[in-house]
Design a protein around this motif. Structure first.
Motif, mmCIF file in Angstrom:
data_model
loop_
_atom_site.group_PDB
_atom_site.id
_atom_site.type_symbol
_atom_site.label_atom_id
_atom_site.label_comp_id
_atom_site.label_asym_id
_atom_site.label_seq_id
_atom_site.Cartn_x
_atom_site.Cartn_y
_atom_site.Cartn_z
ATOM 1 N N LYS A 220 0.822 -1.197 0.000
ATOM 2 C CA LYS A 220 0.000 0.000 0.000
ATOM 3 C C LYS A 220 0.869 1.264 0.000
ATOM 4 O O LYS A 220 0.595 2.223 -0.732
ATOM 5 C CB LYS A 220 -0.893 -0.015 1.241
ATOM 6 C CG LYS A 220 -1.850 1.127 1.316
ATOM 7 C CD LYS A 220 -2.788 0.889 2.462
ATOM 8 C CE LYS A 220 -3.616 2.112 2.753
ATOM 9 N NZ LYS A 220 -4.486 1.878 3.908
ATOM 10 N N PHE B 289 2.190 1.829 -3.375
ATOM 11 C CA PHE B 289 1.153 2.365 -4.263
ATOM 12 C C PHE B 289 0.943 3.854 -4.005
ATOM 13 O O PHE B 289 0.918 4.660 -4.934
ATOM 14 C CB PHE B 289 -0.167 1.610 -4.065
ATOM 15 C CG PHE B 289 -1.345 2.287 -4.727
ATOM 16 C CD1 PHE B 289 -1.445 2.353 -6.111
ATOM 17 C CD2 PHE B 289 -2.348 2.871 -3.962
ATOM 18 C CE1 PHE B 289 -2.515 2.986 -6.722
ATOM 19 C CE2 PHE B 289 -3.429 3.501 -4.567
ATOM 20 C CZ PHE B 289 -3.506 3.558 -5.947
ATOM 21 N N GLN B 290 0.825 4.203 -2.729
ATOM 22 C CA GLN B 290 0.539 5.603 -2.417
ATOM 23 C C GLN B 290 1.702 6.513 -2.823
ATOM 24 O O GLN B 290 1.488 7.622 -3.312
ATOM 25 C CB GLN B 290 0.208 5.756 -0.930
ATOM 26 C CG GLN B 290 -1.091 5.044 -0.568
ATOM 27 C CD GLN B 290 -1.668 5.456 0.775
ATOM 28 O OE1 GLN B 290 -0.945 5.897 1.658
ATOM 29 N NE2 GLN B 290 -2.970 5.292 0.934
ATOM 30 N N ALA C 214 1.565 6.711 -6.577
ATOM 31 C CA ALA C 214 0.350 7.431 -6.993
ATOM 32 C C ALA C 214 0.561 8.940 -6.856
ATOM 33 O O ALA C 214 0.127 9.715 -7.705
ATOM 34 C CB ALA C 214 -0.844 6.980 -6.159
ATOM 35 N N ALA C 215 1.236 9.321 -5.777
ATOM 36 C CA ALA C 215 1.476 10.744 -5.543
ATOM 37 C C ALA C 215 2.347 11.357 -6.645
ATOM 38 O O ALA C 215 2.315 12.557 -6.872
ATOM 39 C CB ALA C 215 2.109 10.958 -4.177
ATOM 40 N N PHE D 292 -0.857 6.125 -14.673
ATOM 41 C CA PHE D 292 -1.557 5.965 -13.399
ATOM 42 C C PHE D 292 -2.598 4.847 -13.491
ATOM 43 O O PHE D 292 -2.767 4.072 -12.550
ATOM 44 C CB PHE D 292 -2.225 7.268 -12.974
ATOM 45 C CG PHE D 292 -2.967 7.131 -11.676
ATOM 46 C CD1 PHE D 292 -2.284 7.211 -10.471
ATOM 47 C CD2 PHE D 292 -4.329 6.883 -11.645
ATOM 48 C CE1 PHE D 292 -2.953 7.053 -9.255
ATOM 49 C CE2 PHE D 292 -5.005 6.729 -10.441
ATOM 50 C CZ PHE D 292 -4.318 6.820 -9.250
ATOM 51 N N ALA D 293 -3.273 4.758 -14.640
ATOM 52 C CA ALA D 293 -4.291 3.721 -14.801
ATOM 53 C C ALA D 293 -3.668 2.332 -14.660
ATOM 54 O O ALA D 293 -4.268 1.425 -14.085
ATOM 55 C CB ALA D 293 -4.993 3.868 -16.144
ATOM 56 N N ASN E 6 -2.834 1.738 -11.045
ATOM 57 C CA ASN E 6 -4.109 1.474 -10.400
ATOM 58 C C ASN E 6 -4.515 0.007 -10.543
ATOM 59 O O ASN E 6 -4.856 -0.664 -9.571
ATOM 60 C CB ASN E 6 -5.122 2.372 -11.109
ATOM 61 C CG ASN E 6 -6.298 2.711 -10.274
ATOM 62 O OD1 ASN E 6 -6.448 2.193 -9.184
ATOM 63 N ND2 ASN E 6 -7.147 3.582 -10.775
ATOM 64 N N TYR F 18 -2.196 -2.254 -8.532
ATOM 65 C CA TYR F 18 -2.466 -2.310 -7.099
ATOM 66 C C TYR F 18 -3.711 -3.133 -6.796
ATOM 67 O O TYR F 18 -3.709 -3.970 -5.891
ATOM 68 C CB TYR F 18 -2.611 -0.903 -6.523
ATOM 69 C CG TYR F 18 -2.869 -0.878 -5.048
ATOM 70 C CD1 TYR F 18 -1.998 -1.528 -4.158
ATOM 71 C CD2 TYR F 18 -3.979 -0.228 -4.513
ATOM 72 C CE1 TYR F 18 -2.231 -1.523 -2.790
ATOM 73 C CE2 TYR F 18 -4.214 -0.219 -3.148
ATOM 74 C CZ TYR F 18 -3.347 -0.857 -2.301
ATOM 75 O OH TYR F 18 -3.580 -0.851 -0.946
ATOM 76 N N GLU G 256 -5.176 -8.296 -3.818
ATOM 77 C CA GLU G 256 -6.073 -9.440 -3.613
ATOM 78 C C GLU G 256 -5.321 -10.728 -3.909
ATOM 79 O O GLU G 256 -4.890 -10.929 -5.052
ATOM 80 C CB GLU G 256 -7.286 -9.342 -4.546
ATOM 81 C CG GLU G 256 -8.174 -8.150 -4.314
ATOM 82 C CD GLU G 256 -8.802 -8.147 -2.924
ATOM 83 O OE1 GLU G 256 -9.005 -9.244 -2.347
ATOM 84 O OE2 GLU G 256 -9.064 -7.046 -2.409
ATOM 85 N N ARG H 163 -20.389 -10.355 3.124
ATOM 86 C CA ARG H 163 -20.598 -8.933 3.434
ATOM 87 C C ARG H 163 -22.002 -8.500 3.038
ATOM 88 O O ARG H 163 -22.686 -7.793 3.763
ATOM 89 C CB ARG H 163 -19.561 -8.065 2.707
ATOM 90 C CG ARG H 163 -18.275 -7.849 3.492
ATOM 91 C CD ARG H 163 -17.542 -6.606 3.021
ATOM 92 N NE ARG H 163 -17.335 -6.581 1.594
ATOM 93 C CZ ARG H 163 -16.357 -7.215 0.957
ATOM 94 N NH1 ARG H 163 -15.474 -7.891 1.644
ATOM 95 N NH2 ARG H 163 -16.253 -7.153 -0.344
ATOM 96 N N GLU H 164 -22.423 -8.956 1.850
ATOM 97 C CA GLU H 164 -23.769 -8.612 1.382
ATOM 98 C C GLU H 164 -24.829 -9.172 2.336
ATOM 99 O O GLU H 164 -25.806 -8.503 2.656
ATOM 100 C CB GLU H 164 -24.004 -9.172 -0.030
ATOM 101 C CG GLU H 164 -23.272 -8.422 -1.123
ATOM 102 C CD GLU H 164 -23.721 -6.968 -1.237
ATOM 103 O OE1 GLU H 164 -24.941 -6.708 -1.203
ATOM 104 O OE2 GLU H 164 -22.841 -6.094 -1.341
ATOM 105 N N LEU I 151 -24.891 -7.276 5.583
ATOM 106 C CA LEU I 151 -25.461 -5.952 5.334
ATOM 107 C C LEU I 151 -26.982 -6.046 5.232
ATOM 108 O O LEU I 151 -27.710 -5.264 5.843
ATOM 109 C CB LEU I 151 -24.861 -5.370 4.055
ATOM 110 C CG LEU I 151 -25.298 -3.959 3.687
ATOM 111 C CD1 LEU I 151 -24.822 -2.967 4.724
ATOM 112 C CD2 LEU I 151 -24.770 -3.573 2.307
#
Lengths: 188, 608
Positions: free
Chosen positions: A22, A25-26, A29-30, A45-46, A49, A52, A57, A180-181, A184
Motif C-alpha cells: 500500500k 502504491f501511495q 500514486a502521488a 496511473f491507470a 491502479n 495495485y 487481492e 458482506r452482502e 449488510l
C-alpha cells in the motif's frame, strides 16, 4: 504482458505484505496521478491502479503470477477439498437468507414483523458463525501461501500448490463478498 | 492565464472560490453575499434573472422561476417526479426539458445561467477574465449527470478542468490543515437534493477515497415537501371545520394554485431553518386564499416526526459504504458533516446513532464543498502542492450480456482514472457488427441498471470467433466514461461514440452557446466599464456640489488639480475605455480627499 510486481516495485512472489504494498502504491500514486504537474500521467496511473488492485487481492495476485510464469490456468470449476465443508454450509445459509428476506418484505402486520425480528436474530448469529468459518479458512490458506512463498525459490516445484491456492483464494474472495452482502442485508 | 475557480453547484445554493496566497477563499457577489441561490427567474421581458432576486420571485411567479434544477440534470423524463412549481416536458425516456414561458430549456442550460452569474461575480471580484473551473457534483452522480454538468459549465463559458465529488471536496477542506496526519474519515453530506456518504483515508497529503454511496434523490427538499404536505393537511382540516362554504381552499393550494403551494413551501423552509436552534416557531400565512389566513405553532418535535423518515433513509447508504470499505464504525476517526440539512439537531443525533460517535461539525456546512473545489483547483494550477486526491467511481460499469445480465467491467469504488479491456469476437461467420449496451449500476439484471448508451462494433468478415475487437473502457479523473475500440488484426484504434438518451447534438450545443452568450454575459471589459461609468456618474455631480459648498477653503492649486482630474474622468467616459476610466476614477478619489474632509467638518459645524 505487464508485470504488475515491477510496476509497484515489489518482488515477484506469491506472498506480499499488505502495508509495504500500500505504501508503495501511495508513494507512486502521488507522483503519477494526472493532477501532479510535471510527473503525472493518466495512462501510467491507470496501469498503476490496475496493478495495485490486482496485487492486493491474493486470488488476483496468484492468477497474475501464474500468467506471468506463462502457464495457462486450468479452468477447473471444482471446489478445493479444503473448502468443501464451508461451501456446503454457505449454500445452506444463503438459501435460508433468501427465504427470510422474501418473508421480511412480505411481513406487514405487527405480529408478522415480530416473528420476522426473532428469526432475524437467529440468522444474524448463524451468519456471524459463517463469517468466522470463512475467516478461519482464509487464515489456513494464507498460512499455506506463506509456506509456499518460503519455498518459492527452493528446489521443489511449487506450481501445483500455487494453482490450488489460487483456486482457494478465488472462492474465498467470492464468498467474502457474499458474506458482506448477507450481513449488510441483515443489518438494514 | 485565467485563474481556476472552484464552484459548488448546489441544488439550493451555489458558491465560487479561488486560491489566494495558498488559501481557498470564497468570492462574494456585488451585494456582498457568497451564497447564490441556484434559482433562475424568466421575466416576461428581458433576460433571465439569477440568484437572490430570482429566489424572491418563486412565490410570486412560481411557473417561471426555476429552482432545484439539479434534480433534473442528466435525467430522462419519467425518472424524476415533477413535484416542482414549474412544468416539465420531454417524452418518457428522452432528456427532461423545462417549460419556461413559451419555450423549453434543458436543465443544463438553466444551470449554465447560474454558473454564468457566478462567473460574472468572480470576474468582478478578481477583475480579470475567468474561464477555467472545477465544478462539484454529488459523488453518486452517474455518467450522464456528470456529462450534463460539464456541459453546463461549457455553456457558461468555462473550460471545465475537473468534475469533483462533493464529499471528497469537503474532505479536502477538512484535511488541508492536517496534511501530516494519518486518519480515516467519513463525510456525511446531506444537501438540498442529494445525499452522499464517502469514506476516505488521509495519509500525509494523499486523500484516498475508499468507498462512496448515496442517493441523488434524497435531501432537504424532501423534508420541505413533508412539512408543506403537513401544513396543507392542517389547513384542509381547519377549512372543513368551518361551516361557511370555504371548502374550495383545500383544493386551491394544490395543483390548482402553484402560488399557494410555493408560499407553503417557503413557510416550510423558514420554519425548518428556525427549528435548528429554536424549540418552536409560529408559521403565519396571512391571506393565503382571499381573506383566509393560516397560523400554526410548529414545534421541533413535530418537525422531527416529519423529517425522521427522510433522515432514516441515509442509514442504509452509510452501512453499505462501511461494508464496501471493509470497515467498522469504530475504525473511523471522524464523521464530518456537510450540507445545510446537517444543521438539524435530528440529523446530528441520527448520525451519532449510526456511527456510534459524535460527528465533527468543524466545517461550515454550506461552504466546505466550495472550499474543497477551490483547493482542487489549486492542485490543478499548482498553487497547492503536496496534496493528491485519489477518487473513485461510485457505480459499477458493465455491459449487457446474453440473457439480459449485467457483466461488470469496472466495479464500483475503483480508483480513477482507470482502464479496463474487454475482448469481443464474432458469434457467427461473416458477422459484420455487434451492438453493445453500456450500463451503470449494481443490479444483476441489465434492465434494472442505468443504460448509458449503446455503440456498435464493426468486425472484419471472418469465420466464427475469428474476428476480434478489443474494447477499452476508460473512466477519467472526472468519473466520465470514454470507450475505445481496437481491431486486433489491423491495430486500428478509434474512439467509440455512444448514442445516449441525454446526448445533445453538436449543433444544438452551439445554438445553446450562442443563445446564452447573447443574453447571459457581455465581455468582461464591457462589464468593468459599465461599473466604472456608474461610479463616475455618481462622483462627478458630488464633486461639483462639494466645490460649490467648500471649494473656497481649498488652495488654488488644489482646486486646479481637482478640475483637471474631473476632466480626465469625463474624457475617459467619452473614450469608453474600461481600465483608463477606472484609473481616472481612482485619481479623482485621491484628489478629492481633502474636499471630503472639509465637507464632513462643515456638516458637523452646521449640526452643532
Amino acid at each position: 504482458m505487464t508485470d504488475y510486481f515491477s510496476i509497484l516495485d515489489q518482488p515477484r512472489r506469491p506472498w506480499l505484505e499488505e502495508a509495504p504494498l500500500k505504501e508503495s502504491f501511495q508513494r507512486l500514486a502521488a507522483i503519477q496521478h494526472p493532477d501532479k504537474a510535471g510527473t503525472g500521467d493518466a495512462a501510467r496511473f491507470a496501469v498503476l491502479n490496475s496493478a495495485y488492485s490486482t496485487l492486493k487481492e491474493p486470488a488476483l495476485r496468484l492468477r497474475h503470477l501464474l500468467e506471468l510464469e506463462s502457464e495457462p490456468l486450468p479452468s477447473t470449476a471444482q471446489i478445493p477439498p479444503a473448502l468443501a465443508q464451508v461451501f456446503m454450509e454457505l449454500a445452506g445459509a444463503r438459501g435460508k437468507l433468501d427465504r427470510f428476506l422474501a418473508k421480511q418484505s412480505g411481513a406487514s402486520s405487527p405480529l408478522g414483523k415480530a416473528m420476522v425480528a426473532i428469526e432475524k436474530n437467529a440468522l444474524q448469529e448463524s451468519w456471524e458463525l459463517m463469517a468466522r468459518r470463512i475467516r478461519t479458512a482464509k487464515e489456513s490458506a494464507t498460512e499455506r501461501l506463506m509456506q509456499l512463498d518460503a519455498d518459492w525459490h527452493g528446489p521443489e516445484p511449487v506450481r501445483e500448490t500455487l494453482v490450488a491456492l489460487h483456486q482457494e483464494f478465488a472462492y474465498l474472495a467470492r464468498w467474502e463478498t457474499q458474506l458482506r452482502e448477507a450481513l449488510l442485508s441483515l443489518a438494514l | 492565464m485565467s485563474p481556476i475557480v472552484g464552484i459548488d453547484l448546489g441544488t439550493t445554493n451555489s458558491l465560487i472560490g479561488v486560491m489566494e496566497a495558498g488559501f481557498p477563499i470564497l468570492l462574494a457577489d456585488s451585494a456582498g453575499e457568497r451564497l447564490t441561490p441556484s434559482v433562475v427567474h424568466f421575466p416576461v421581458q428581458g433576460g433571465p434573472i439569477v440568484g437572490r432576486t430570482a429566489a424572491r420571485m418563486r412565490v410570486l411567479e412560481p411557473e417561471s422561476t426555476i429552482y432545484s434544477v439539479k434534480r433534473f440534470i442528466g435525467r430522462r423524463a419519467g425518472e424524476e417526479s415533477g413535484d416542482v412549481g414549474y412544468k416539465l416536458s420531454g417524452q418518457p425516456g428522452a432528456p427532461v426539458r423545462i417549460r419556461v414561458r413559451d419555450g423549453e430549456l434543458a436543465p443544463e442550460e438553466i444551470s449554465a445561467l447560474v454558473l454564468a452569474k457566478l462567473r460574472a461575480d468572480a470576474e468582478r471580484a478578481l477583475e480579470c477574465e475567468v474561464t477555467r473551473a472545477v465544478i462539484t457534483v454529488p459523488a453518486y452522480f452517474n455518467d450522464a449527470q456528470r456529462n450534463a454538468t460539464k456541459l453546463a459549465g461549457e455553456l457558461a463559458g468555462f473550460t471545465v478542468e475537473r468534475i469533483v465529488n462533493e464529499p471528497t471536496a469537503a474532505a479536502l477542506a477538512y484535511g488541508l490543515d492536517k496534511l501530516r496526519d494519518k486518519s480515516r474519515v467519513a463525510v456525511f453530506d446531506l444537501g438540498g437534493g442529494t445525499f452522499d456518504i464517502s469514506i476516505l483515508e488521509l495519509n500525509q497529503g494523499l486523500f484516498q477515497v475508499l468507498s462512496t454511496n448515496g442517493n441523488t434523490r434524497l435531501g432537504g427538499d424532501d423534508i420541505d415537501t413533508a412539512i408543506a404536505n403537513f401544513l396543507s393537511g392542517k389547513i384542509a382540516v381547519a377549512t372543513l371545520c368551518e361551516t361557511s362554504g370555504t371548502h374550495h381552499l383545500a383544493a386551491e393550494f394544490s395543483e390548482a394554485s402553484p402560488a399557494i403551494a410555493a408560499r407553503l413551501r417557503e413557510a416550510a423552509v423558514d420554519a425548518k431553518h428556525q427549528l435548528s436552534t429554536a424549540e418552536f416557531t409560529t408559521i403565519e400565512l396571512p391571506f393565503l386564499a382571499g381573506d383566509r389566513s393560516f397560523s400554526h405553532r410548529f414545534t421541533r418535535e413535530e418537525l422531527e416526526k416529519l423529517a425522521r423518515p427522510v433522515v432514516e433513509r441515509t442509514r442504509a447508504h452509510c452501512l453499505r459504504a462501511l461494508s464496501d470499505a471493509k470497515l467498522r464504525p469504530d475504525e473511523l476517526d471522524e464523521i464530518i458533516l456537510v450540507g445545510g440539512v446537517t444543521r438539524m439537531p435530528l440529523v446530528r443525533r441520527y448520525v451519532a446513532e449510526i456511527f456510534g460517535r459524535v460527528p465533527n461539525i468543524s466545517q461550515n456546512p454550506d461552504e466546505a464543498v466550495a472550499l474543497g473545489a477551490t483547493i482542487q483547483a489549486g492542485i490543478l494550477s499548482g498553487a497547492v502542492q503536496n496534496v493528491i486526491l485519489l477518487d473513485i467511481t461510485p457505480l459499477s460499469l458493465g455491459i449487457e450480456t446474453f440473457g439480459g445480465l449485467m457483466n461488470v467491467i469496472i466495479p464500483r469504488n475503483s480508483t480513477i482514472p482507470i482502464k479496463a479491456g474487454e475482448m469481443f469476437t464474432n458469434a457467427l461467420a461473416g458477422q459484420r457488427a455487434m451492438k453493445i449496451s453500456v450500463l451503470q449500476g449494481e443490479r444483476e439484471m441489465a434492465k434494472d441498471n442505468w443504460r448509458l448508451g449503446e455503440f456498435e462494433l464493426e468486425f472484419e468478415p471472418a469465420p466464427k470467433s475469428q474476428a476480434r475487437v478489443g474494447v477499452q473502457f476508460e473512466i477519467d479523473a472526472n468519473g466520465i466514461l470514454h470507450v475505445l475500440a481496437r481491431d486486433t488484426k489491423t491495430g486500428i484504434e478509434k474512439k467509440v461514440e455512444m448514442s445516449s438518451a441525454v446526448d445533445v447534438s453538436d449543433e444544438a450545443v452551439e445554438k445553446m452557446l450562442e443563445d446564452s452568450l447573447e443574453h447571459a454575459f457581455e465581455d468582461v471589459n464591457e462589464r468593468i466599464f459599465t461599473e466604472a461609468k456608474l461610479k463616475s456618474s455618481e462622483m462627478l455631480p458630488a464633486v461639483r456640489n462639494a466645490l460649490n459648498l467648500v471649494g473656497a477653503q481649498l488652495d488654488e492649486s488644489e482646486r486646479a488639480l481637482i478640475v483637471e482630474r474631473v476632466t480626465e474622468v469625463e474624457q475617459a467616459v467619452a473614450d469608453g475605455a474600461a481600465q483608463p476610466l477606472k484609473r481616472a476614477n481612482a485619481a479623482l478619489d485621491e484628489a478629492t480627499q481633502r474636499l471630503a474632509t472639509l465637507l464632513i467638518e462643515r456638516a458637523m459645524q452646521t449640526k452643532g
